[in-house]
Design a protein around this motif. Structure first.
Motif, PDB file in Angstrom:
ATOM      1  N   VAL A  95       0.845  -1.196   0.000  1.00 28.98           N
ATOM      2  CA  VAL A  95       0.000   0.000   0.000  1.00 28.98           C
ATOM      3  C   VAL A  95       0.881   1.247   0.000  1.00 28.98           C
ATOM      4  CG1 VAL A  95      -1.608   1.361   1.411  1.00 28.98           C
ATOM      5  CG2 VAL A  95      -2.009  -1.084   1.074  1.00 28.98           C
ATOM      6  N   ALA A  96       1.890   1.260   0.857  1.00 25.00           N
ATOM      7  CA  ALA A  96       2.795   2.412   0.936  1.00 25.00           C
ATOM      8  C   ALA A  96       3.498   2.633  -0.403  1.00 25.00           C
ATOM      9  CB  ALA A  96       3.820   2.203   2.052  1.00 25.00           C
ATOM     10  N   ARG A  97       3.989   1.585  -0.997  1.00 27.96           N
ATOM     11  CA  ARG A  97       4.691   1.683  -2.292  1.00 27.96           C
ATOM     12  C   ARG A  97       3.750   2.253  -3.361  1.00 27.96           C
ATOM     13  NH1 ARG A  97       9.102  -0.376  -4.995  1.00 27.96           N
ATOM     14  NH2 ARG A  97       9.859  -1.398  -3.118  1.00 27.96           N
ATOM     15  N   ARG A  98       2.526   1.756  -3.385  1.00 22.98           N
ATOM     16  CA  ARG A  98       1.562   2.238  -4.372  1.00 22.98           C
ATOM     17  C   ARG A  98       1.251   3.720  -4.152  1.00 22.98           C
ATOM     18  NH1 ARG A  98      -2.071  -1.520  -3.843  1.00 22.98           N
ATOM     19  NH2 ARG A  98      -3.443  -0.419  -2.449  1.00 22.98           N
ATOM     20  N   GLN A  99       1.143   4.125  -2.903  1.00 23.19           N
ATOM     21  CA  GLN A  99       0.817   5.526  -2.620  1.00 23.19           C
ATOM     22  C   GLN A  99       1.969   6.470  -2.965  1.00 23.19           C
ATOM     23  OE1 GLN A  99      -0.683   5.573   1.421  1.00 23.19           O
ATOM     24  NE2 GLN A  99      -2.731   5.049   0.727  1.00 23.19           N
ATOM     25  N   VAL A 100       3.202   6.092  -2.667  1.00 18.45           N
ATOM     26  CA  VAL A 100       4.311   7.017  -2.963  1.00 18.45           C
ATOM     27  C   VAL A 100       4.612   7.103  -4.453  1.00 18.45           C
ATOM     28  CG1 VAL A 100       5.383   6.793  -0.680  1.00 18.45           C
ATOM     29  CG2 VAL A 100       6.229   5.410  -2.571  1.00 18.45           C
ATOM     30  N   THR A 101       4.182   6.120  -5.230  1.00 18.31           N
ATOM     31  CA  THR A 101       4.442   6.162  -6.672  1.00 18.31           C
ATOM     32  C   THR A 101       3.232   6.631  -7.479  1.00 18.31           C
ATOM     33  OG1 THR A 101       3.880   3.815  -6.922  1.00 18.31           O
ATOM     34  CG2 THR A 101       6.212   4.364  -6.555  1.00 18.31           C
ATOM     35  N   ALA A 102       2.097   6.841  -6.817  1.00 14.88           N
ATOM     36  CA  ALA A 102       0.885   7.266  -7.519  1.00 14.88           C
ATOM     37  C   ALA A 102       0.991   8.737  -7.922  1.00 14.88           C
ATOM     38  CB  ALA A 102      -0.335   7.058  -6.623  1.00 14.88           C
ATOM     39  N   PRO A 103       0.384   9.093  -9.033  1.00 16.60           N
ATOM     40  CA  PRO A 103       0.331  10.514  -9.385  1.00 16.60           C
ATOM     41  C   PRO A 103      -0.423  11.288  -8.305  1.00 16.60           C
ATOM     42  CG  PRO A 103      -0.649   9.136 -11.118  1.00 16.60           C
ATOM     43  CD  PRO A 103      -0.320   8.248  -9.977  1.00 16.60           C
ATOM     44  N   ASN A 104      -0.097  12.536  -8.151  1.00 14.81           N
ATOM     45  CA  ASN A 104      -0.762  13.416  -7.180  1.00 14.81           C
ATOM     46  C   ASN A 104      -0.579  12.966  -5.734  1.00 14.81           C
ATOM     47  OD1 ASN A 104      -1.790  15.256  -9.121  1.00 14.81           O
ATOM     48  ND2 ASN A 104      -3.415  13.794  -9.604  1.00 14.81           N
ATOM     49  N   SER A 105       0.603  12.423  -5.439  1.00 11.77           N
ATOM     50  CA  SER A 105       0.980  12.101  -4.066  1.00 11.77           C
ATOM     51  C   SER A 105       2.100  13.052  -3.684  1.00 11.77           C
ATOM     52  CB  SER A 105       1.454  10.652  -3.952  1.00 11.77           C
ATOM     53  OG  SER A 105       0.388   9.768  -4.195  1.00 11.77           O
ATOM     54  N   PHE A 106       1.844  13.866  -2.676  1.00 12.64           N
ATOM     55  CA  PHE A 106       2.765  14.937  -2.315  1.00 12.64           C
ATOM     56  C   PHE A 106       3.318  14.744  -0.909  1.00 12.64           C
ATOM     57  CE2 PHE A 106      -0.522  16.516  -5.154  1.00 12.64           C
ATOM     58  CZ  PHE A 106       0.245  16.997  -6.213  1.00 12.64           C
ATOM     59  N   GLY A 107       4.607  14.966  -0.772  1.00 18.08           N
ATOM     60  CA  GLY A 107       5.245  14.922   0.527  1.00 18.08           C
ATOM     61  C   GLY A 107       5.312  16.310   1.121  1.00 18.08           C
ATOM     62  N   ILE A 108       5.047  16.407   2.414  1.00 15.99           N
ATOM     63  CA  ILE A 108       5.194  17.664   3.141  1.00 15.99           C
ATOM     64  C   ILE A 108       6.518  17.586   3.881  1.00 15.99           C
ATOM     65  CG2 ILE A 108       4.248  19.185   4.918  1.00 15.99           C
ATOM     66  CD1 ILE A 108       1.503  17.810   4.361  1.00 15.99           C
ATOM     67  N   ARG A 109       7.399  18.523   3.601  1.00 12.25           N
ATOM     68  CA  ARG A 109       8.731  18.523   4.204  1.00 12.25           C
ATOM     69  C   ARG A 109       8.947  19.795   5.010  1.00 12.25           C
ATOM     70  NH1 ARG A 109      10.914  14.279   1.489  1.00 12.25           N
ATOM     71  NH2 ARG A 109       9.918  13.868  -0.501  1.00 12.25           N
ATOM     72  N   VAL A 110       9.458  19.597   6.193  1.00  9.27           N
ATOM     73  CA  VAL A 110       9.856  20.713   7.049  1.00  9.27           C
ATOM     74  C   VAL A 110      11.326  20.504   7.361  1.00  9.27           C
ATOM     75  CG1 VAL A 110       9.516  21.881   9.253  1.00  9.27           C
ATOM     76  CG2 VAL A 110       7.534  20.974   8.018  1.00  9.27           C
ATOM     77  N   LYS A 111      12.133  21.506   7.063  1.00  8.62           N
ATOM     78  CA  LYS A 111      13.590  21.421   7.255  1.00  8.62           C
ATOM     79  C   LYS A 111      14.160  20.182   6.564  1.00  8.62           C
ATOM     80  CE  LYS A 111      13.260  23.985  11.528  1.00  8.62           C
ATOM     81  NZ  LYS A 111      13.343  23.989  12.976  1.00  8.62           N
ATOM     82  N   GLY A 112      13.618  19.873   5.380  1.00 10.27           N
ATOM     83  CA  GLY A 112      14.104  18.752   4.585  1.00 10.27           C
ATOM     84  C   GLY A 112      13.581  17.392   4.988  1.00 10.27           C
ATOM     85  N   ARG A 113      12.862  17.310   6.086  1.00  9.11           N
ATOM     86  CA  ARG A 113      12.372  16.030   6.615  1.00  9.11           C
ATOM     87  C   ARG A 113      10.925  15.795   6.185  1.00  9.11           C
ATOM     88  NH1 ARG A 113      10.668  15.418  12.576  1.00  9.11           N
ATOM     89  NH2 ARG A 113       9.796  13.333  12.521  1.00  9.11           N
ATOM     90  N   LEU A 114      10.614  14.585   5.718  1.00  4.74           N
ATOM     91  CA  LEU A 114       9.245  14.217   5.368  1.00  4.74           C
ATOM     92  C   LEU A 114       8.433  14.093   6.658  1.00  4.74           C
ATOM     93  CD1 LEU A 114       7.333  13.392   3.015  1.00  4.74           C
ATOM     94  CD2 LEU A 114       7.895  11.019   3.594  1.00  4.74           C
ATOM     95  N   VAL A 115       7.438  14.988   6.814  1.00  2.00           N
ATOM     96  CA  VAL A 115       6.636  14.990   8.039  1.00  2.00           C
ATOM     97  C   VAL A 115       5.164  14.688   7.773  1.00  2.00           C
ATOM     98  CG1 VAL A 115       8.209  16.575   9.221  1.00  2.00           C
ATOM     99  CG2 VAL A 115       6.226  17.501   7.999  1.00  2.00           C
ATOM    100  N   GLY A 116       4.798  14.568   6.501  1.00  2.00           N
ATOM    101  CA  GLY A 116       3.403  14.289   6.188  1.00  2.00           C
ATOM    102  C   GLY A 116       3.201  14.110   4.706  1.00  2.00           C
ATOM    103  N   ILE A 168       0.022  14.581   1.393  1.00  2.00           N
ATOM    104  CA  ILE A 168      -1.297  14.889   0.850  1.00  2.00           C
ATOM    105  C   ILE A 168      -1.447  14.020  -0.389  1.00  2.00           C
ATOM    106  CG2 ILE A 168      -2.792  16.628  -0.189  1.00  2.00           C
ATOM    107  CD1 ILE A 168      -1.225  18.763   1.387  1.00  2.00           C
ATOM    108  N   LEU A 169      -2.519  13.246  -0.426  1.00  2.00           N
ATOM    109  CA  LEU A 169      -2.770  12.320  -1.527  1.00  2.00           C
ATOM    110  C   LEU A 169      -4.078  12.687  -2.213  1.00  2.00           C
ATOM    111  CD1 LEU A 169      -2.039   9.080   0.523  1.00  2.00           C
ATOM    112  CD2 LEU A 169      -0.406  10.403  -0.811  1.00  2.00           C
ATOM    113  N   LEU A 170      -4.046  12.741  -3.529  1.00  2.00           N
ATOM    114  CA  LEU A 170      -5.249  13.008  -4.317  1.00  2.00           C
ATOM    115  C   LEU A 170      -5.530  11.790  -5.185  1.00  2.00           C
ATOM    116  CD1 LEU A 170      -4.394  16.637  -5.488  1.00  2.00           C
ATOM    117  CD2 LEU A 170      -5.809  15.958  -3.542  1.00  2.00           C
ATOM    118  N   HIS A 171      -6.730  11.263  -5.073  1.00  2.00           N
ATOM    119  CA  HIS A 171      -7.123  10.060  -5.815  1.00  2.00           C
ATOM    120  C   HIS A 171      -8.313  10.395  -6.698  1.00  2.00           C
ATOM    121  CE1 HIS A 171      -4.687   7.797  -2.940  1.00  2.00           C
ATOM    122  NE2 HIS A 171      -5.302   8.469  -1.998  1.00  2.00           N
TER     123      HIS A 171
END
Length: 169
Positions: free
Chosen positions: A50-71, A73-76
């Motif tokens: 599930v994680a692999r599918r979500q990170v490779t799906a179009p419109n999957s965005f990482g929220i980064r603070v100080k370079g670190r992935l902290v969250g 946003i996924l659009l399906h």
């Protein structure tokens, strides 16, 4: 849409396989797991898929603070009346590491992303579901201009959810 999208505090980027380990660590956090439904997947291999599918799906965005992935946003794409993906109407989901809750990070990220999506003129609506008890998430959606559409009982967990919608054009 041009990525990355930046504000003074955060950076939104496309999620990629290089984010997979960090993403998996995030979805294993109990508050995220329960809130986003990852706790319903008991098999670790399935959760990894599930994680692999979500990170490779179009419109999957990482929220980064100080370079670190902290969250994220996924659009399906929603399924239309013709049972085909509806590219103009998307379902929104999001989560944020609990260390960053109640600081306006998710509102800031979502509002900035919506600005970019609105400018692209390709998406008509965004829809989001949130548990009725999740006041913080309902506040995020309201700040981002979403309107309450209806309330229902989630059939998987028998909890009340509120459906919100935001028109982009």
């Amino acid at each position: 849409m041009d990525l990355p999208i930046e504000t003074t505090r955060l950076r939104l980027t496309e999620l990629t396989l290089t984010d997979l380990a960090d993403y998996e660590n995030l979805i294993m956090i109990p508050e995220i797991s329960v809130g986003a439904g990852f706790n319903l997947v008991s098999n670790p291999k399935m959760l990894g898929a599930v994680a692999r599918r979500q990170v490779t799906a179009p419109n999957s965005f990482g929220i980064r603070v100080k370079g670190r992935l902290v969250g994220a946003i996924l659009l399906h794409e929603q399924v239309g009346f013709d049972y085909q993906p509806d590219h103009a109407n998307l379902e929104l989901s999001y989560f944020l590491h609990p260390d960053w809750w109640h600081q306006g990070i998710m509102s800031e990220a979502l509002i900035k992303l919506i600005e970019e999506l609105t400018a692209s003129k390709t998406i008509k609506t965004l829809n989001a579901e949130v548990f009725s008890s999740n006041q913080a998430s309902k506040g995020v959606l309201k700040k981002a201009g979403f309107q309450k559409k209806t309330t229902l009982i989630d059939p998987l967990v028998s909890k009340e959810k509120v459906i919100y919608q935001r028109a982009l054009r």
